[in-house]
Scaffold this motif. Structure first.
Motif, PDB file in Angstrom:
ATOM      1  N   ASP A 122      43.114  44.269  43.241  1.00  0.00           N
ATOM      2  CA  ASP A 122      43.965  43.116  43.503  1.00  0.00           C
ATOM      3  C   ASP A 122      43.251  42.097  44.388  1.00  0.00           C
ATOM      4  O   ASP A 122      43.348  40.890  44.155  1.00  0.00           O
ATOM      5  CB  ASP A 122      45.267  43.570  44.167  1.00  0.00           C
ATOM      6  CG  ASP A 122      46.310  42.473  44.210  1.00  0.00           C
ATOM      7  OD1 ASP A 122      47.039  42.316  43.204  1.00  0.00           O
ATOM      8  OD2 ASP A 122      46.396  41.780  45.239  1.00  0.00           O
ATOM      9  N   THR A 123      42.523  42.584  45.389  1.00  0.00           N
ATOM     10  CA  THR A 123      41.765  41.690  46.264  1.00  0.00           C
ATOM     11  C   THR A 123      40.719  40.915  45.471  1.00  0.00           C
ATOM     12  O   THR A 123      40.549  39.704  45.657  1.00  0.00           O
ATOM     13  CB  THR A 123      41.085  42.484  47.386  1.00  0.00           C
ATOM     14  OG1 THR A 123      42.089  43.091  48.216  1.00  0.00           O
ATOM     15  CG2 THR A 123      40.217  41.580  48.254  1.00  0.00           C
ATOM     16  N   LEU A 124      40.017  41.603  44.582  1.00  0.00           N
ATOM     17  CA  LEU A 124      39.009  40.945  43.755  1.00  0.00           C
ATOM     18  C   LEU A 124      39.640  39.861  42.888  1.00  0.00           C
ATOM     19  O   LEU A 124      39.130  38.739  42.803  1.00  0.00           O
ATOM     20  CB  LEU A 124      38.298  41.973  42.882  1.00  0.00           C
ATOM     21  CG  LEU A 124      37.285  41.423  41.865  1.00  0.00           C
ATOM     22  CD1 LEU A 124      36.159  40.700  42.587  1.00  0.00           C
ATOM     23  CD2 LEU A 124      36.735  42.545  41.002  1.00  0.00           C
ATOM     24  N   VAL A 125      40.763  40.178  42.264  1.00  0.00           N
ATOM     25  CA  VAL A 125      41.431  39.197  41.405  1.00  0.00           C
ATOM     26  C   VAL A 125      41.905  38.003  42.221  1.00  0.00           C
ATOM     27  O   VAL A 125      41.791  36.848  41.792  1.00  0.00           O
ATOM     28  CB  VAL A 125      42.604  39.849  40.649  1.00  0.00           C
ATOM     29  CG1 VAL A 125      43.353  38.805  39.828  1.00  0.00           C
ATOM     30  CG2 VAL A 125      42.100  40.957  39.721  1.00  0.00           C
ATOM     31  N   ARG A 126      42.432  38.267  43.435  1.00  0.00           N
ATOM     32  CA  ARG A 126      42.886  37.161  44.286  1.00  0.00           C
ATOM     33  C   ARG A 126      41.723  36.243  44.639  1.00  0.00           C
ATOM     34  O   ARG A 126      41.871  35.006  44.671  1.00  0.00           O
ATOM     35  CB  ARG A 126      43.536  37.695  45.554  1.00  0.00           C
ATOM     36  CG  ARG A 126      44.961  38.163  45.363  1.00  0.00           C
ATOM     37  CD  ARG A 126      45.658  38.417  46.681  1.00  0.00           C
ATOM     38  NE  ARG A 126      45.193  39.629  47.343  1.00  0.00           N
ATOM     39  CZ  ARG A 126      44.451  39.661  48.425  1.00  0.00           C
ATOM     40  NH1 ARG A 126      44.075  38.542  49.002  1.00  0.00           N
ATOM     41  NH2 ARG A 126      44.087  40.815  48.962  1.00  0.00           N
ATOM     42  N   ARG A 127      40.564  36.811  44.897  1.00  0.00           N
ATOM     43  CA  ARG A 127      39.399  35.985  45.231  1.00  0.00           C
ATOM     44  C   ARG A 127      38.966  35.141  44.037  1.00  0.00           C
ATOM     45  O   ARG A 127      38.577  33.975  44.188  1.00  0.00           O
ATOM     46  CB  ARG A 127      38.252  36.881  45.702  1.00  0.00           C
ATOM     47  CG  ARG A 127      38.510  37.489  47.069  1.00  0.00           C
ATOM     48  CD  ARG A 127      37.394  38.422  47.480  1.00  0.00           C
ATOM     49  NE  ARG A 127      37.631  38.957  48.810  1.00  0.00           N
ATOM     50  CZ  ARG A 127      36.830  39.833  49.402  1.00  0.00           C
ATOM     51  NH1 ARG A 127      35.757  40.275  48.775  1.00  0.00           N
ATOM     52  NH2 ARG A 127      37.096  40.278  50.615  1.00  0.00           N
ATOM     53  N   ILE A 128      39.031  35.723  42.851  1.00  0.00           N
ATOM     54  CA  ILE A 128      38.715  34.964  41.647  1.00  0.00           C
ATOM     55  C   ILE A 128      39.752  33.850  41.445  1.00  0.00           C
ATOM     56  O   ILE A 128      39.406  32.710  41.115  1.00  0.00           O
ATOM     57  CB  ILE A 128      38.657  35.893  40.423  1.00  0.00           C
ATOM     58  CG1 ILE A 128      37.468  36.853  40.553  1.00  0.00           C
ATOM     59  CG2 ILE A 128      38.529  35.080  39.127  1.00  0.00           C
ATOM     60  CD1 ILE A 128      37.409  37.911  39.476  1.00  0.00           C
ATOM     61  N   ASN A 129      41.023  34.174  41.653  1.00  0.00           N
ATOM     62  CA  ASN A 129      42.070  33.150  41.565  1.00  0.00           C
ATOM     63  C   ASN A 129      41.774  31.990  42.506  1.00  0.00           C
ATOM     64  O   ASN A 129      41.910  30.812  42.133  1.00  0.00           O
ATOM     65  CB  ASN A 129      43.427  33.751  41.918  1.00  0.00           C
ATOM     66  CG  ASN A 129      43.948  34.734  40.886  1.00  0.00           C
ATOM     67  OD1 ASN A 129      43.456  34.793  39.759  1.00  0.00           O
ATOM     68  ND2 ASN A 129      44.935  35.525  41.267  1.00  0.00           N
ATOM     69  N   ASP A 130      41.377  32.310  43.739  1.00  0.00           N
ATOM     70  CA  ASP A 130      41.080  31.267  44.722  1.00  0.00           C
ATOM     71  C   ASP A 130      39.904  30.402  44.290  1.00  0.00           C
ATOM     72  O   ASP A 130      39.894  29.186  44.500  1.00  0.00           O
ATOM     73  CB  ASP A 130      40.781  31.899  46.089  1.00  0.00           C
ATOM     74  CG  ASP A 130      42.009  32.526  46.731  1.00  0.00           C
ATOM     75  OD1 ASP A 130      43.136  32.199  46.301  1.00  0.00           O
ATOM     76  OD2 ASP A 130      41.830  33.338  47.652  1.00  0.00           O
ATOM     77  N   GLN A 131      38.890  31.037  43.689  1.00  0.00           N
ATOM     78  CA  GLN A 131      37.716  30.302  43.243  1.00  0.00           C
ATOM     79  C   GLN A 131      38.064  29.284  42.160  1.00  0.00           C
ATOM     80  O   GLN A 131      37.540  28.174  42.156  1.00  0.00           O
ATOM     81  CB  GLN A 131      36.659  31.282  42.707  1.00  0.00           C
ATOM     82  CG  GLN A 131      35.973  32.118  43.777  1.00  0.00           C
ATOM     83  CD  GLN A 131      34.915  31.323  44.520  1.00  0.00           C
ATOM     84  OE1 GLN A 131      34.228  30.494  43.942  1.00  0.00           O
ATOM     85  NE2 GLN A 131      34.780  31.583  45.811  1.00  0.00           N
ATOM     86  N   PHE A 132      38.946  29.657  41.254  1.00  0.00           N
ATOM     87  CA  PHE A 132      39.214  28.811  40.093  1.00  0.00           C
ATOM     88  C   PHE A 132      40.489  27.994  40.213  1.00  0.00           C
ATOM     89  O   PHE A 132      40.745  27.115  39.404  1.00  0.00           O
ATOM     90  CB  PHE A 132      39.251  29.665  38.821  1.00  0.00           C
ATOM     91  CG  PHE A 132      37.881  30.088  38.403  1.00  0.00           C
ATOM     92  CD1 PHE A 132      37.122  29.330  37.545  1.00  0.00           C
ATOM     93  CD2 PHE A 132      37.327  31.258  38.902  1.00  0.00           C
ATOM     94  CE1 PHE A 132      35.851  29.710  37.191  1.00  0.00           C
ATOM     95  CE2 PHE A 132      36.056  31.653  38.549  1.00  0.00           C
ATOM     96  CZ  PHE A 132      35.310  30.875  37.690  1.00  0.00           C
ATOM     97  N   GLY A 133      41.319  28.287  41.204  1.00  0.00           N
ATOM     98  CA  GLY A 133      42.484  27.466  41.439  1.00  0.00           C
ATOM     99  C   GLY A 133      43.681  27.789  40.573  1.00  0.00           C
ATOM    100  O   GLY A 133      44.648  27.021  40.550  1.00  0.00           O
ATOM    101  N   TYR A 134      43.644  28.892  39.859  1.00  0.00           N
ATOM    102  CA  TYR A 134      44.801  29.333  39.086  1.00  0.00           C
ATOM    103  C   TYR A 134      44.790  30.848  38.988  1.00  0.00           C
ATOM    104  O   TYR A 134      43.772  31.500  39.137  1.00  0.00           O
ATOM    105  CB  TYR A 134      44.824  28.705  37.683  1.00  0.00           C
ATOM    106  CG  TYR A 134      43.537  28.837  36.897  1.00  0.00           C
ATOM    107  CD1 TYR A 134      43.196  30.018  36.247  1.00  0.00           C
ATOM    108  CD2 TYR A 134      42.660  27.766  36.795  1.00  0.00           C
ATOM    109  CE1 TYR A 134      42.029  30.138  35.529  1.00  0.00           C
ATOM    110  CE2 TYR A 134      41.478  27.876  36.074  1.00  0.00           C
ATOM    111  CZ  TYR A 134      41.168  29.052  35.440  1.00  0.00           C
ATOM    112  OH  TYR A 134      40.008  29.174  34.728  1.00  0.00           O
TER     113      TYR A 134
END
Length: 217
Positions: A122-134
């Motif tokens: 979940d942490t990894l996915v949240r970081r990816i979400n933050d990088q791409f803005g969605y």
């Protein structure tokens, strides 16, 4: 090894080759909550440091200092101090002792949908979400029959290639397989049948069903 595989798989899915930085903004005095069932509290900021004790999910920790991706903390429940890896906690409340902290309202980062299954994933996915803005996942539903259904957001569907969607499904499948301790599972990813990707255990190797392409092994 599984954690590294998940990271590489999901990073490849969104086209990111580099690692993701630890979220900025944490500071001494912030209160964090443990996100895993049981986490080691170590004597130093290293995996090789002696284990002093363990903390449990939702235990609150006051941040005392930070060294790289390690937090020096005090356990609110026991008063014990030690070090914990930052990926295993989530900030609940920002410190109000400094001018910077006073300007920040208490906050809790929004989970990406996989927190109950794998806090690290979940942490990894949240970081990816933050990088791409969605966000990647609009909805994540775990069924009693070993099926995990993931409905991606429209933004993720529109902005990723077919290959990226397959890599993401494989990463989610590996996480779900690990959560179920290797038992047969299936992952259904996609909001409608035309775009749906399915990975399921029906024999010695998983079946992969792609949109308009049937099954393969």
């Amino acid at each position: 090894m599984i954690g590294r595989t998940l990271g590489l798989g999901l990073c490849a899915a969104v086209g990111v080759a580099a690692g993701f930085p630890v979220s900025a903004g944490a500071a001494p005095g912030d209160v964090h909550a443990v996100t895993s069932e049981k986490v080691n509290l170590r004597a130093g900021p290293s995996d090789s440091a002696n284990v002093r004790s363990t903390v449990s999910r939702n235990d609150e920790l006051v941040e005392l200092r930070r060294e790289g991706e390690w937090l020096g903390v005090r356990v609110v429940r026991t008063g014990e101090e030690g070090w914990i890896f930052s990926d295993l906690v989530r900030r609940k409340t920002a410190s109000t002792l400094s001018g910077e902290g006073a300007a920040r309202a208490p906050q809790r980062e929004e989970a990406a949908g996989f927190e109950r299954l794998s806090p690290a994933f979940d942490t990894l996915v949240r970081r990816i979400n933050d990088q791409f803005g969605y966000r990647f996942a609009e909805k994540v539903e775990a069924g009693n029959n070993g099926t995990l259904r993931v409905v991606p957001t429209d933004a993720w569907v529109y902005n990723t290639s077919r290959d990226a969607k397959i890599y993401a499904a494989l990463a989610v499948y590996q996480m779900w397989k690990n959560y179920n301790n290797g038992r047969p599972v299936s992952v259904v990813m996609g909001g409608n049948e035309r775009e749906r990707i399915t990975i399921g255990d029906s024999g010695d190797t998983p079946d992969l069903a792609l949109p308009a392409m049937g099954s393969s092994r």
